[in-house]
Design a protein around this motif. Structure first.
Motif, short mmCIF file in Angstrom:
data_model
loop_
_atom_site.label_atom_id
_atom_site.label_comp_id
_atom_site.label_asym_id
_atom_site.label_seq_id
_atom_site.Cartn_x
_atom_site.Cartn_y
_atom_site.Cartn_z
N PHE A 268 -33.12 13.86 -4.99
CA PHE A 268 -33.04 14.34 -3.61
C PHE A 268 -33.45 15.81 -3.44
CE2 PHE A 268 -30.06 10.77 -3.80
CZ PHE A 268 -30.49 10.02 -2.72
N LYS A 269 -33.65 16.52 -4.54
CA LYS A 269 -34.16 17.89 -4.53
C LYS A 269 -33.42 18.78 -3.52
CE LYS A 269 -38.64 16.62 -6.43
NZ LYS A 269 -38.24 15.28 -6.82
N GLY A 270 -34.09 19.25 -2.47
CA GLY A 270 -33.49 20.21 -1.55
C GLY A 270 -32.26 19.70 -0.81
N ALA A 271 -32.11 18.39 -0.69
CA ALA A 271 -30.95 17.83 0.00
C ALA A 271 -29.76 17.62 -0.93
CB ALA A 271 -31.33 16.48 0.63
N ALA A 272 -29.94 17.92 -2.23
CA ALA A 272 -28.89 17.63 -3.21
C ALA A 272 -27.60 18.41 -2.93
CB ALA A 272 -29.39 17.93 -4.62
N GLY A 273 -27.72 19.66 -2.50
CA GLY A 273 -26.53 20.47 -2.22
C GLY A 273 -25.69 19.88 -1.11
N ASP A 274 -26.34 19.44 -0.03
CA ASP A 274 -25.60 18.83 1.08
C ASP A 274 -24.96 17.52 0.65
OD1 ASP A 274 -24.82 18.59 3.90
OD2 ASP A 274 -26.23 16.91 3.92
N ILE B 92 -25.36 10.82 4.19
CA ILE B 92 -26.38 10.98 5.22
C ILE B 92 -27.43 11.96 4.72
CG2 ILE B 92 -26.85 11.62 7.62
CD1 ILE B 92 -25.10 9.14 7.27
N VAL B 93 -28.69 11.52 4.67
CA VAL B 93 -29.81 12.36 4.24
C VAL B 93 -30.83 12.41 5.37
CG1 VAL B 93 -31.61 12.70 2.52
CG2 VAL B 93 -29.43 11.66 1.84
N ASP B 94 -31.00 13.60 5.95
CA ASP B 94 -31.94 13.77 7.08
C ASP B 94 -31.64 12.80 8.22
OD1 ASP B 94 -33.30 15.80 5.72
OD2 ASP B 94 -34.63 14.36 4.72
N GLY B 95 -30.35 12.60 8.48
CA GLY B 95 -29.93 11.75 9.59
C GLY B 95 -29.93 10.27 9.28
N THR B 96 -30.26 9.88 8.04
CA THR B 96 -30.35 8.47 7.68
C THR B 96 -29.29 8.12 6.63
OG1 THR B 96 -32.72 8.47 8.09
CG2 THR B 96 -31.86 6.65 6.77
N PRO B 97 -28.53 7.03 6.81
CA PRO B 97 -27.55 6.62 5.80
C PRO B 97 -28.27 6.17 4.51
CG PRO B 97 -27.12 5.55 7.91
CD PRO B 97 -28.47 6.17 8.01
N PRO C 196 -19.78 14.01 -7.90
CA PRO C 196 -21.22 13.72 -7.94
C PRO C 196 -21.81 13.98 -9.33
CG PRO C 196 -20.70 15.45 -6.32
CD PRO C 196 -19.45 15.15 -7.06
N LYS C 197 -22.79 13.17 -9.71
CA LYS C 197 -23.53 13.38 -10.95
C LYS C 197 -24.82 14.13 -10.61
CE LYS C 197 -21.91 9.29 -13.48
NZ LYS C 197 -22.31 8.00 -14.14
N LYS D 212 -23.96 16.77 -2.35
CA LYS D 212 -22.82 17.16 -3.20
C LYS D 212 -21.59 17.46 -2.35
CE LYS D 212 -21.40 21.07 -6.09
NZ LYS D 212 -20.57 21.74 -5.09
N ARG D 213 -21.77 18.23 -1.28
CA ARG D 213 -20.63 18.57 -0.41
C ARG D 213 -20.05 17.33 0.27
NH1 ARG D 213 -23.94 23.14 0.24
NH2 ARG D 213 -25.09 22.18 1.96
N GLN D 214 -20.91 16.43 0.71
CA GLN D 214 -20.42 15.20 1.33
C GLN D 214 -19.58 14.38 0.35
OE1 GLN D 214 -23.24 12.77 3.68
NE2 GLN D 214 -24.70 14.47 3.48
N MET D 215 -20.05 14.24 -0.87
CA MET D 215 -19.37 13.41 -1.85
C MET D 215 -18.06 14.04 -2.30
SD MET D 215 -22.64 12.01 -4.05
CE MET D 215 -21.75 10.75 -4.94
N GLU D 216 -18.03 15.36 -2.44
CA GLU D 216 -16.81 16.04 -2.86
C GLU D 216 -15.71 15.95 -1.82
OE1 GLU D 216 -18.57 19.41 -5.96
OE2 GLU D 216 -18.29 19.92 -3.83
#
Length: 449
Positions: free
Chosen positions: A367-373, A394-399, A358-359, A375-379
């Motif tokens: 994505f601010k607060g969702a950036a950590g999640d 997936i961000v807040d249940g949305t692709p 991830p960049k 990052k984990r998905q992409m890694e």
């Protein structure tokens, strides 16, 4: 023994309560038939024996899926764009015909011809409508029944043209149910719908029909089968696509010579033979014909039809195909779901793979607060998760699709316990109506006097 015609057979079936023309008091509709009391009982017996073969003998599970599905499913499967036959319409009377059926006797395999080739063949031979009229140009006709799901604008849907898609879209549930191990198989018995152009062959070509389909998910690198050794010396009649000459050959010999693609496919050719002869198909009028290269689906590595000799000639009643990873790969691409299986190694291995990095400079501010999640998905992904240059998270249940501004692809070396693979599919697909009718013809005899 006197040979029976299809007309005589259907007349007998009606009198004896096996098969009735549907809606007969309103004139009937071509391609639609009802089963009478004896036909319903026979159909149920054939399906029950098939279930016992696959569930009890082979250890498959069974589901019962919906017969209507949203357009997205059939877009992914290729049916929306490619599920068509070639049709011609008479300019005089307006009657439509399947173009390849009109070319029978003019070409050894009309199914393999393009629109231009088929049109040229019909015109060169002066083929006309039975009314004497001239045919318009050959054109494609999509065979699916289209509908709307819900009132108003609704969602576009289709009646399923096969039962298989219900199994593929339930892959995740089935993989978990079968303890996340390959191989595993699933069957389904149910109705399919195809808006046939000119169904003029009794119950052989129907617009609503009964199917018995099995989907076997296997390791793409291991298509051996544990019970193959017990049947490899059994003989069947094969028509390879190399020369089209029928030959009786052992299952094992056909695999060793590369005629049948792999052990699993060969094993289920034998299972099909054993089942068909058990329900009443005459072995002397049963053969397995390999698809020609021109008629084989582009994603299939090998495909065989079980054909029965009946009054319509050699007729396909079962298809057995190695479909590769096409089905699951397509649904992964369109749905963004993970339809892979984990292949565990006996010992950990050091492997190289193309990983997604991830960049953070692009993901954090967006994505601010969702950036950590994210990052984990992409890694956790590798390069196989990239489709058309996009990675889906997936961000807040949305692709959400992320383009190359949000990631890099890097080569990494790591020690792993296994790898994720897209399973290949071996599919024996049985036409229940055709099997039933073939059994009736093969059982028919007349006594002198």
């Amino acid at each position: 023994m006197k040979e029976v015609s299809s007309g005589e057979m259907l007349s007998l079936c009606k009198r004896r309560g096996f098969i009735y023309p549907a809606y007969e008091i309103y004139g009937g509709i071509a391609g639609l038939y009802d089963y009478g009391p004896l036909g319903t009982a026979l159909k149920g017996n054939i399906a029950d024996l098939w279930r016992r073969t696959y569930v009890l003998q082979e250890g498959f599970v069974e589901i019962d899926g919906d017969t209507i599905g949203p357009e997205a499913v059939f877009k992914a499967s290729g049916h929306v764009d490619n599920f068509a036959d070639l049709s011609v319409t008479c300019k005089a009377c307006g009657e439509s015909f399947r173009a390849d059926h009109l070319a029978k006797g003019l070409h050894p395999n009309p199914d393999s011809l393009s629109i231009e080739e088929l049109q040229g063949l019909l015109r060169a031979n002066g083929v006309r409508c039975p009314c004497g009229g001239e045919f318009a140009d050959v054109e494609e006709f999509n065979l699916m029944f289209k509908t709307k799901i819900g009132p108003g604008a609704g969602r576009t849907g289709y009646l399923r043209p096969e039962t298989a898609q219900s199994i593929f879209v339930n892959y995740i549930n089935l993989y978990r149910h079968c303890r996340e191990r390959l191989p595993f198989g699933c069957i389904q018995v149910g109705r399919g719908y195809r808006n046939e152009i000119s169904p003029r062959q009794g119950v052989i070509r129907l617009r609503e029909f009964n199917m018995m389909e099995a989907e076997l998910f296997v390791d793409p690198e291991d298509k051996s089968w544990p019970r193959y050794g017990g049947i490899k010396d059994r003989k069947v009649r094969l028509v390879p696509n190399t020369d089209g000459v029928e030959v009786e050959m052992g299952i094992g010999e056909a695999v060793d010579r590369g005629i049948i693609g792999n052990e699993t496919l060969a094993y289920f050719i034998w299972v099909t033979y054993d089942f068909l002869t058990a329900v009443g198909i005459d072995p002397a009028r049963l053969r397995f014909r390999q698809h020609l290269k021109a008629e084989m689906a582009h994603y299939a590595s090998d495909c065989w039809d079980a054909e029965a000799l009946i009054s319509f000639g050699w007729t396909e009643i079962v298809g057995i195909a190695d479909r590769g990873c096409w089905d699951l790969s397509q649904h992964m691409r369109f749905s963004k779901a993970d339809l892979t299986a984990f292949k565990r190694f006996d010992e950990p291995k050091e492997v190289e793979r193309d990983a997604i990095r991830p960049k953070f400079g692009a993901i954090g501010p967006r994505f601010k607060g969702a950036a950590g999640d994210i990052k984990r998905q992409m890694e956790a992904m590798d390069a196989s998760a990239i489709h058309d240059g996009l990675v889906t998270v997936i961000v807040d249940g949305t692709p959400v699709d992320l383009d190359a501004d949000h990631y890099d692809v890097v080569r990494v070396r790591e020690k792993v316990n296994g790898v994720r693979v897209v399973p290949h599919v071996i599919e024996p697909s049985h036409g229940l109506d055709r099997i039933l009718y073939s059994c009736l013809e093969h059982a028919y005899a007349e006594r002198d006097g």
